[in-house]
Enzyme design. Sequence first.
Site, short mmCIF file in Angstrom:
data_model
loop_
_atom_site.label_atom_id
_atom_site.label_comp_id
_atom_site.label_asym_id
_atom_site.label_seq_id
_atom_site.Cartn_x
_atom_site.Cartn_y
_atom_site.Cartn_z
N GLU A 25 0.85 -1.20 0.00
CA GLU A 25 0.00 0.00 0.00
C GLU A 25 0.88 1.25 0.00
O GLU A 25 2.02 1.22 0.47
CB GLU A 25 -0.89 -0.03 1.26
N ASN A 172 -12.38 -1.27 -1.08
CA ASN A 172 -11.70 -1.88 0.06
C ASN A 172 -12.36 -1.40 1.35
O ASN A 172 -12.63 -0.20 1.49
CB ASN A 172 -10.22 -1.44 0.08
N GLU A 173 -12.61 -2.31 2.24
CA GLU A 173 -13.17 -1.96 3.56
C GLU A 173 -14.26 -0.89 3.41
O GLU A 173 -14.22 0.15 4.07
CB GLU A 173 -12.07 -1.52 4.53
N TYR A 250 -6.74 -8.90 11.55
CA TYR A 250 -5.42 -8.61 12.14
C TYR A 250 -5.37 -9.14 13.56
O TYR A 250 -6.37 -9.11 14.29
CB TYR A 250 -5.18 -7.09 12.16
N GLU A 306 -6.03 -9.18 3.68
CA GLU A 306 -5.24 -8.48 4.71
C GLU A 306 -5.24 -9.36 5.96
O GLU A 306 -6.31 -9.64 6.52
CB GLU A 306 -5.83 -7.10 5.03
O1 AHR Z 1 -3.01 -2.51 6.28
C1 AHR Z 1 -3.33 -1.30 6.89
C2 AHR Z 1 -4.79 -0.94 6.74
O2 AHR Z 1 -5.57 -1.86 7.44
C3 AHR Z 1 -5.36 -0.98 5.35
O3 AHR Z 1 -5.12 0.18 4.64
C4 AHR Z 1 -6.82 -1.15 5.60
O4 AHR Z 1 -7.48 -1.80 4.54
C5 AHR Z 1 -6.88 -1.89 6.91
O5 AHR Z 1 -7.75 -1.30 7.81
#
Ligand code: AHR
Length: 503
Positions: A25, A172-173, A250, A306
Site C-alpha cells: 500500500e 476496500n473496507e 489482524y 489483509e
Molecule cells: O493494512 C493497513 C490498513 O488496514 C489498510 O489500509 C486497511 O485496509 C486496513 O484497515
Amino acid sequence: MAKLFINEKNKKGHINPEIYGHFSEHLGRCIYEGLYVGEDSDIPNVNGMRKDVVDALKEMQVPVLRWPGGCFADEYHWKDGIGPKESRKKMINTHWGGVVEDNSFGTHEFFELCDQLGCKTYVNGNVGSGTVQEMSEWVEYITFDGVSPMADLRRKNGHEAPWKIDYFGVGNENWGCGGSMTPEYYANLYRRYQTYVRHYDHAAPIKKICCGANVADYFWTEGVLKTCFELPQPNNIPTGYMDGLSLHYYVHPGGWDNKGSATEFDEAVWYTTMAKALYIEELIVRHGAIMDQYDPEKKIGMIVDEWGCWFDVEPGTNPGFLYQQNTMRDALVAGVSLNIFNKHCDRVKMACIAQMVNVLQSVILTEGPKMILTPTYHIFHMYKHHQGAELVESCIEDNRMIGVDDACKVPFLDESVSVDRDGYVNVTLANLSTDEDAPVEMSFMELLPKEITAAVLKGEMHAHNTFDEPENVKEENFTAYEVKDKKVCFTAPAGSVISFRIR
Ligand code: AHR
C-alpha cells in the site's frame, strides 16, 4: 511423544499459490523506500525498483501482489499517477501520516514491479471516492489492446502492449475507511461498478473481488451476498457477479486499543497472540458457512487479502507509518496462519499478508540502503513448496493444550501437509510452546522416506533481526531426525517452525 499421521494418498484439495500472496500500500515506507527508490537513487535499482528487495522477494516466491491499498485505494485517483513524473499531481495521504504523495509510483511502476517479481497482479479500485467511469477507464487503460482513448493514452505514456489484471478489487473496507457503507448499499454499488470492469481479453478474464467482512462481521457477509450474489440461471449458465469475497483479520494481542509492543511481551501475551492467530480458522469456517448457502460448489474464493500481526509502531517512528519489528512470535503466527489457509484451500483461494515491506508484519525491513529479512520472510520461504501443491490428510495425536493460564490455551503443535507435482511430501510443523521441546513421531501411510531435506526456524520468543545483527534469526538446515521404515522421528524445538520435503 506426539504422533503426526500423514495419509499422503488422501488428497484434499489444491493449494492455490495465491494463498502465499502479499500486499503493498502507499503507506509509510512500503512503496517509497521499501520497494521503489526511483531511477536516480544511489541505491541499486532496476527501473526504480530496489534490486536487493526484489531479489530477496523472488527467492521467497511471490505469487500475487495487491496494490495500491488498503484505505489508500478508496482515495486514489489513478490518472494522477501516469505520464511524466515531474508533472504528476501531488496529494496528501490523509489516511497515513498526512504526508505528500507525489504519485511517482503509479500504474506503470506497479506493473513493472510485478513483472520483475514474476507475480500475478491484484489491482484494488476506488469505490469510496471514485466514479464508475474512473474505474472503468482504469481497466481500459491497463488491459485494452485496440484503439480507444485510454489505450491510446497508455501508448502515449510509453507502454504499447496492454498488461494483464489477474484480480480486481471493487473497493476496500467499504464498511469503514472505504465509505462507511451498509452491506446492502455497498452490494448495490458493487453490482453497478463491477459491470464496467470489462473483460477486454476474453481469454484472460479478470477475477472480481467483492469487499467482504472485517473479522466476525457475519452480518456484512450475509447482507452483501444476499444483495449481489446471483445463483446460476435455469439454463445452468452462472451469472454470479463475483469471483471472490474478501476477509480482513489482524492479530492484536491486547485488542485494537492496546496492541502492545512488537518486541517486548511476556509469555502470557505470546499465548494470547497464538490464540488470536488461531481464531482465523473460526472466521473462515463461519464466513465460509454463509458463503456455502449461496455457493455450495465453492466457486467463489474467500480472499483473505489483509492478515497478520498489528502491534504498536516502533518507538520514535511516525505513528501513521505502521512500522513495526518482527520476532519469532510473528514467525509462529505466520506459520499457523498459513497452515490454516492450506487446510481450508477448498474455500480460501488467496491470502495477502499485510504488508510486504516496512509496514505491519513485513517480510522485509529497510533502512536507507540496508535491508533485513524478518522471521516472517523465512516462514514464507520455508513454506513455498506448498504453492500449487495438493493438500493431503494429516492429524496429530496426543496434541496437548498448552499455555500459562487456563483461560488461554493453544495446541502444542500445528501442521499442514501437501504433495507437490514432483512427488515431494511437504510438511510444515509449528511448536507453539515458549519453553518445551516436542518429541514427534511422523508416520506415512505408504511412503518409505528415502530423500529428506528439512529446515528449521528457531529462537527465543523475542528474537529478531536488526540492521546491526541481520542474522539473529535465520533458516537453518535441520538434520536431527531418524528414519525408521515409514516413520521419521525428531524433536521440534520450543517456539520453532520446521519444514520437511520428503519422497
Ligand atoms: O493494512 C493497513 C490498513 O488496514 C489498510 O489500509 C486497511 O485496509 C486496513 O484497515
